[in-house]
Design an enzyme around this catalytic site. Sequence first.
Site, PDB file in Angstrom:
ATOM      1  CE1 TYR A  59      -3.122   3.109   0.954  1.00 13.19           C
ATOM      2  CE2 TYR A  59      -1.798   3.316   2.867  1.00 13.19           C
ATOM      3  CZ  TYR A  59      -2.684   4.009   2.045  1.00 13.19           C
ATOM      4  OH  TYR A  59      -3.265   5.024   2.061  1.00 13.19           O
ATOM      5  CB  CYS A  60       1.988   2.916  -2.357  1.00 13.45           C
ATOM      6  SG  CYS A  60       3.159   5.291  -2.768  1.00 13.45           S
ATOM      7  N   PRO A  61       0.843   5.519   0.321  1.00  9.39           N
ATOM      8  CG  PRO A  61       1.961   6.168   2.843  1.00  9.39           C
ATOM      9  CD  PRO A  61       2.100   4.522   1.402  1.00  9.39           C
ATOM     10  CG  ASN A  91      -4.819   2.878  -4.997  1.00  3.75           C
ATOM     11  OD1 ASN A  91      -5.381   1.358  -5.262  1.00  3.75           O
ATOM     12  ND2 ASN A  91      -5.296   3.010  -7.256  1.00  3.75           N
TER      13      ASN A  91
END
Length: 730
Positions: free
Chosen positions: A458-460, A464
Amino acid sequence: MSEVSRDENMRGTSDGIGSQAQFLESELDTEFVVETFIEAIKDDDLKVVKEVVESGAIDINKDCIDELPGLHWACIKNRFSIAKFLIRRGANVNQTAGPERATALHWAARYGHVYIVDLLLKHGANPTLIDGQGLNILHFSVYSSNIMLVVYVLYFVVSNNNNVDIDSRDYNNRTPLLWAAYQGDFLTVELLLKFGATVALTDNRGFNALHCALVGGDQRAICDLILSGANFYERNNQKQDCFDLAKGMGTKALFEQALQHHGYDKLGNQKDKIFKKNSHSQLMIFLSPFALMIYTYLISLILSPPLAIALSLLVIVVTVNSLKKFVLPSLTRKNIYKVSLVRTPFFSGLFMSTFSFLLFIWVKKLYPYSVFDYTAKDAQLLITSLFTFVLFLKLVRSDPGCLKMDDSTTPVRETINQLIQIGKYDRNNFCVETLERKPLRSKYSLFSGALVARFNHYCPWVYNDIGLKNHKLFMFFAFSVQYEMFLFMWLCLEYFKKTNHIYEQVEEYAKCTFLKNETLCKGSNYDPSTFFLFIWISMNFVWLGGMLIVQCFQIFKGITSPELYALIKEERKAEALNLIPFENPIFSIPNGKNRDTVPEDPNATTVTHTISIDSLEPRNRRHAILDACFSMVGLNQWVVTFKEMLGISNLLRGNSQPRHNHSLLRNFLVANHWKTNLTDFWLNSDVTAPLWQRFFYSSDTSKAMLGGVEVDYYQLYELPAREGEPISSN
């Protein structure tokens, strides 16, 4: 019979079928035969069991010792083959025995033996029977804390018209939900609530489900019950409400945090939401970094650098705490029980504000003094910025590869039946959150609320998940951002060299205390706002550079971040236990609470060892805590990557001689040649398309390359074989 002669005869039972037949033909007392029979069941000695039964020396429905018959012991010890044999030989599957008059089904469920339970039910076991305490199969399944068994019982017993109520009570009026909450088993709590378990029911002590959850001490279970409308103020027979009970059980902090996360104050009063719509809350969170950037810029224009830094940090802390206290409670909690800024648009707003401020500084300060000398660099920065912005928007809106859920009951039953038949009904192959078969390399995402195919992380920064369909796009984005930061830093340094000519100063710039570099010293004194942005960009440049090295290494090796984490975890366990890491560590059982039991057979999987931090020496405990901190920022991945690249995994531990002659990744399940791994990632599976199109475009379907072969990641249950090897499956 003397103890000596009994011991001699007992030793004779292990000498093979012939000696056992001779033993059975002798005139021995029935108690000894039964004792031998039960011991053979406990030891999983099917040969002896068959010999005793087929000789007629024992009645399998009257073989009680310690008040439990052989079938009960086979169910307790998870002896699938023996239980199957006894049932086929006529053992009564509904026989009650023991002080509590429990059936074999009750014992199998109590110990979480899914395959034994399935075997008994398919051979006529009555799931509606209760034991001496009023407990039925659902109670025992919950008590086992085996979520796989709970799923099975809910779908094949409770929802299959078998007259077992989801709110069935024992003789103490405890429902399965009360038991699950008391045990702190949040997975079971969530599943029971999904099936309509009633939150308001109480037991004979006046405890409701939330009372029990506070005793159990699991915050996620507490949050689930709060979301389901549990009554905070209901008092038990001791006149204690939830607040009194939490204080007495030492779970007050957990309870208050859970209340805060769901919009209540410490007294349980509903707090007014500042934003009525979820989109408004998200917009506020997204824009807050822009306000911080503007504030930092303005304050750097009027105050000295040390004071500007101190005030900026103070405002950042106040802003973050204000968002947590006033804005986060307004967010809708759909898939996660605990909302943090990492799971909000805050960091994507931080990226966009940094990106915007970078362009602002470039246009206002850098471009006018570099347009003639460094025109090419300016043009590259402009083009890269446009490319970065487009990729960012595409990533935020992209589908990472979520599998669609089917909530209907029939497909779930079919899936469970299919997995049981092939011996793969466990957490590695079945997702208890989405109740569907789990493809290889997929993972359930709390953010997306779905299984994500070839899940990476998960990439803040893009708000997404990164998975099958957008991982390549993410890599293009990361490289673009990295190059843009490099260009900006280069132009900043050239700009700083000219600051004493650009800004008219009566005195020479002040001497720098900490900065020994003349160029940086000029920048910090003549243009603090640009210098602060330069430092912030430099920090991100270093961090993103390390992340890109890790990502490229994973692509080179053909693995994902969760798979690398699993390898790191198993490598640490192997180091602590002086063992060689598993050849297939991705699919190991994570812990006892989520355990899955399979029939005992010669092909049974290796047991996973677990280590408690509390059991370690103080020095090792400190290392464990540091490791946890490093994992939060990805430093553990950096370390493992560099160790693997340099081939010094063992030497860095202080070992002059390696304990085992292979690297951490050598036995990885999907390890292919590096060229194959690169083409698998960078080229989509449409072999009819031009090469440039395969490189720049990601597939919008579930199909991709793996090991040089096109596979459907939504239906990936077997891995393509490596060269010269048979096909592997999970």
